[in-house]
Design a protein around this motif. Structure first.
Motif, PDB file in Angstrom:
ATOM      1  N   SER A 355      92.356 -24.865   5.798  1.00 40.11           N
ATOM      2  CA  SER A 355      91.509 -24.311   6.847  1.00 40.11           C
ATOM      3  C   SER A 355      90.586 -25.367   7.418  1.00 40.11           C
ATOM      4  O   SER A 355      90.415 -26.449   6.848  1.00 40.11           O
ATOM      5  N   THR A 357      86.815 -25.405  10.215  1.00 37.57           N
ATOM      6  CA  THR A 357      85.873 -24.621  11.006  1.00 37.57           C
ATOM      7  C   THR A 357      85.702 -25.252  12.382  1.00 37.57           C
ATOM      8  O   THR A 357      85.741 -26.481  12.536  1.00 37.57           O
ATOM      9  N   GLU A 359      82.899 -25.484  15.133  1.00 36.67           N
ATOM     10  CA  GLU A 359      81.465 -25.275  15.312  1.00 36.67           C
ATOM     11  C   GLU A 359      81.048 -25.681  16.710  1.00 36.67           C
ATOM     12  O   GLU A 359      81.725 -26.457  17.379  1.00 36.67           O
ATOM     13  N   GLN A 447      85.626 -14.812  12.540  1.00 36.19           N
ATOM     14  CA  GLN A 447      84.273 -15.078  13.015  1.00 36.19           C
ATOM     15  C   GLN A 447      83.356 -15.237  11.813  1.00 36.19           C
ATOM     16  O   GLN A 447      83.335 -14.394  10.921  1.00 36.19           O
ATOM     17  N   GLN A 448      82.587 -16.340  11.762  1.00 33.21           N
ATOM     18  CA  GLN A 448      81.631 -16.531  10.679  1.00 33.21           C
ATOM     19  C   GLN A 448      80.211 -16.234  11.152  1.00 33.21           C
ATOM     20  O   GLN A 448      79.612 -15.242  10.782  1.00 33.21           O
ATOM     21  N   THR A 452      80.576 -20.225  15.531  1.00 33.68           N
ATOM     22  CA  THR A 452      81.365 -20.845  14.464  1.00 33.68           C
ATOM     23  C   THR A 452      82.513 -19.937  14.056  1.00 33.68           C
ATOM     24  O   THR A 452      82.309 -18.757  13.767  1.00 33.68           O
ATOM     25  N   LEU A 454      86.274 -19.755  11.641  1.00 33.08           N
ATOM     26  CA  LEU A 454      87.123 -20.333  10.602  1.00 33.08           C
ATOM     27  C   LEU A 454      88.569 -20.119  11.000  1.00 33.08           C
ATOM     28  O   LEU A 454      88.988 -18.997  11.300  1.00 33.08           O
ATOM     29  N   LYS A 456      92.317 -20.505   9.546  1.00 32.67           N
ATOM     30  CA  LYS A 456      92.998 -20.635   8.259  1.00 32.67           C
ATOM     31  C   LYS A 456      94.506 -20.627   8.460  1.00 32.67           C
ATOM     32  O   LYS A 456      95.041 -19.833   9.230  1.00 32.67           O
ATOM     33  N   GLU A 478      94.564 -28.363  14.701  1.00 29.04           N
ATOM     34  CA  GLU A 478      93.132 -28.625  14.604  1.00 29.04           C
ATOM     35  C   GLU A 478      92.670 -29.562  15.708  1.00 29.04           C
ATOM     36  O   GLU A 478      91.644 -29.335  16.360  1.00 29.04           O
ATOM     37  N   CYS A 486      85.332 -27.420  21.064  1.00 23.69           N
ATOM     38  CA  CYS A 486      84.112 -27.936  20.445  1.00 23.69           C
ATOM     39  C   CYS A 486      83.305 -28.726  21.469  1.00 23.69           C
ATOM     40  O   CYS A 486      83.849 -29.527  22.237  1.00 23.69           O
TER      41      CYS A 486
END
Length: 490
Positions: A355, A357, A359, A447-448, A452, A454, A456, A478, A486
């Protein structure tokens, strides 16, 4: 924890490469006793008052290089004011890494008729440091090339000052053409966001290259290899400490050191990326003249581009390493066109779950936007995929041929209009059924906190013979998502 890992890594590098300077800096007090000319440059450094030198003083760094070459390698050496002063530990690291490459059985052995190792130093400089170290440490013979009168004059002086190895080193003048061929370099957007190399002495798997939104730069300078290497010559390796910078202003941004250096030694249009790209282009014409082509790299952000460029020209193997000396980090890049003696295993992670993140996302970019971009990313490569908006997942199936193409960086990118329609999960979806001939995985978006997410990735079968390709595919995803969403480099 991080400091412990760094110490462990440096210790492993020292053991594997037999680098005498890795564990500690030179003993300045002892050297000052042995060499009185060095005493005036040694001074205590707070807060612990350890003896050191003023690294911003060119005369001090030059004298340190001189006495280290004499003390450790029995070499007589000097350079005039203003020329690039090499650091002995860093240059020794490069030589030891080359020795490691040459002694490996990755590609066929020495190609010289007398079985003696022969190297080519691109831009040897007034110091002639690499030929002197290689000849004194390992008995290698060298051709050292350069273009300026001062570099040629002092390189020859340094060779003749060491008669015990002078017969091993030839200094060759390069003619400075006014209109040499150009090499186009694509400057990747956000190219410093992907950490390509996380451990030393690493074999690099082919990585897809995103050439969108690029700015072209070109190398315009004297010949590097083509036009300098003679038709009847063969070498075990070439090596290079390239001009790292695009301008003298950029070269002067580090006020903590003073190693000298002329503009010809430190600067070229396009910087090290353009210069090394030219070496890569030359290597395609001289692939039978060298076992290994190598170069030092000063910016880690350039490795991704250069490695992708290498796979694009059809090399058989790429190796990288990290040179760590004090606070200085450099990277080594090596490649060959020779067929491997034995198939070496490429270290690809086969973890079932991985995974990352995202941000710094802007408010309008939510999980559904990222999910749709995941689907678009895989469908643009013609891969079979299925988006489920209820569970915020995308299921992907990759054939063996597609996996091979991704690893070779040859997978075709389809027109942006090519798409997969969202579907509900079904147990009898034939395109996504598990098969030994397919790599099946799921991408989930969570959703964190605001801004932000995640992302996976989960393999359906860790034991699939294709599972090793998952890490490369996921790393490509990624890169694409970071570039699109980003707002800052992570």
């Amino acid at each position: 924890m991080g400091g412990s890992k760094k110490r462990k890594r440096n210790k492993q590098q020292q053991e594997s490469n037999d680098i005498v300077y890795s564990e500690s800096q030179p003993d300045f007090a002892h050297l000052a006793i042995l060499y009185p000319s060095f005493q005036s440059f040694v001074q205590p450094s707070p807060p612990h008052m350890r003896l050191t030198i003023d690294w911003t003083d060119f005369n001090a760094t030059r004298e340190l290089t001189r006495i280290l070459l004499h003390h450790r390698h029995t070499l007589t050496w000097w350079i005039p004011d203003g020329q690039l002063c090499p650091t002995v530990p860093n240059r020794s690291n490069y030589i030891h890494w080359l020795e490691h490459l040459l002694s490996s059985n990755i590609i066929p052995g020495t190609i010289s008729s007398d079985s003696k190792v022969r190297g080519f130093d691109i831009g040897t400089g007034a110091s002639c440091i690499y030929p002197l170290l290689g000849a004194s440490l390992h008995g290698w013979s060298f051709v050292g090339s350069d273009v300026t009168d001062v570099a040629i004059e002092w390189a020859e002086k340094n060779v003749s000052s060491n008669p015990h190895i002078s017969n091993l080193i030839e200094i060759r003048r390069v003619q400075d053409n006014n209109a040499p061929p150009c090499v186009e370099v694509e400057d990747l957007v956000n190219s410093d966001q992907i950490a390509l190399c996380k451990k030393t002495d690493m074999e690099v798997a082919p990585l897809p290259l995103d050439l969108h939104a690029c700015e072209n730069k070109s190398y315009r300078g004297p010949p590097i290899l083509v036009g300098v290497v003679r038709d009847d010559e063969k070498f075990d390796f070439c090596m290079c400490n390239p001009p790292f910078f695009e301008s003298l202003e950029e070269a002067g941004l580090n006020p903590k050191t003073a190693c000298g250096g002329t503009s010809r030694e430190m600067v070229c249009p396009g910087g090290e990326r353009a210069f090394i790209t030219r070496i890569i282009e030359d290597s395609t014409q001289l692939k039978q003249h060298f076992r290994w082509f190598t170069s030092m790299v000063g910016k880690k952000s350039n490795l991704k581009y250069l490695v992708s460029k290498l796979w694009g020209v059809g090399v058989s193997i790429v190796k990288t390493t990290e040179f760590v000396q004090g606070r200085t980090y450099r990277w080594g890049l090596a490649w060959s066109f020779l067929p491997p003696v034995q198939k070496s295993s490429i270290s690809l992670s086969n973890k079932k779950n991985t995974s990352f993140t995202l941000e710094g996302l802007q408010r309008q970019h939510g999980a559904i936007n990222v999910l749709e971009s995941v689907k678009s990313h895989f469908s643009s490569y013609g891969l079979s995929c299925s988006l489920n908006t209820s569970s915020f997942t995308v299921d992907v199936a990759v054939t063996k041929d597609d996996c091979d193409s991704i690893l070779r960086n040859e997978l075709t990118i389809f027109n942006d209009s090519t798409d997969c329609q969202p579907t509900r999960e079904t147990s009898n979806e034939s395109s996504l059924n598990f098969s030994l001939e397919r790599l099946c995985f799921r991408i989930s978006v969570f959703q964190q906190i605001p801004g932000t997410l995640l992302v996976k990735g989960s393999l359906q079968d860790k034991h699939s013979p294709l599972s090793g390709a998952f890490s490369v595919i996921f790393q490509k995803l990624e890169e694409a998502l970071r570039s699109k969403f980003c707002t800052k480099s992570l």
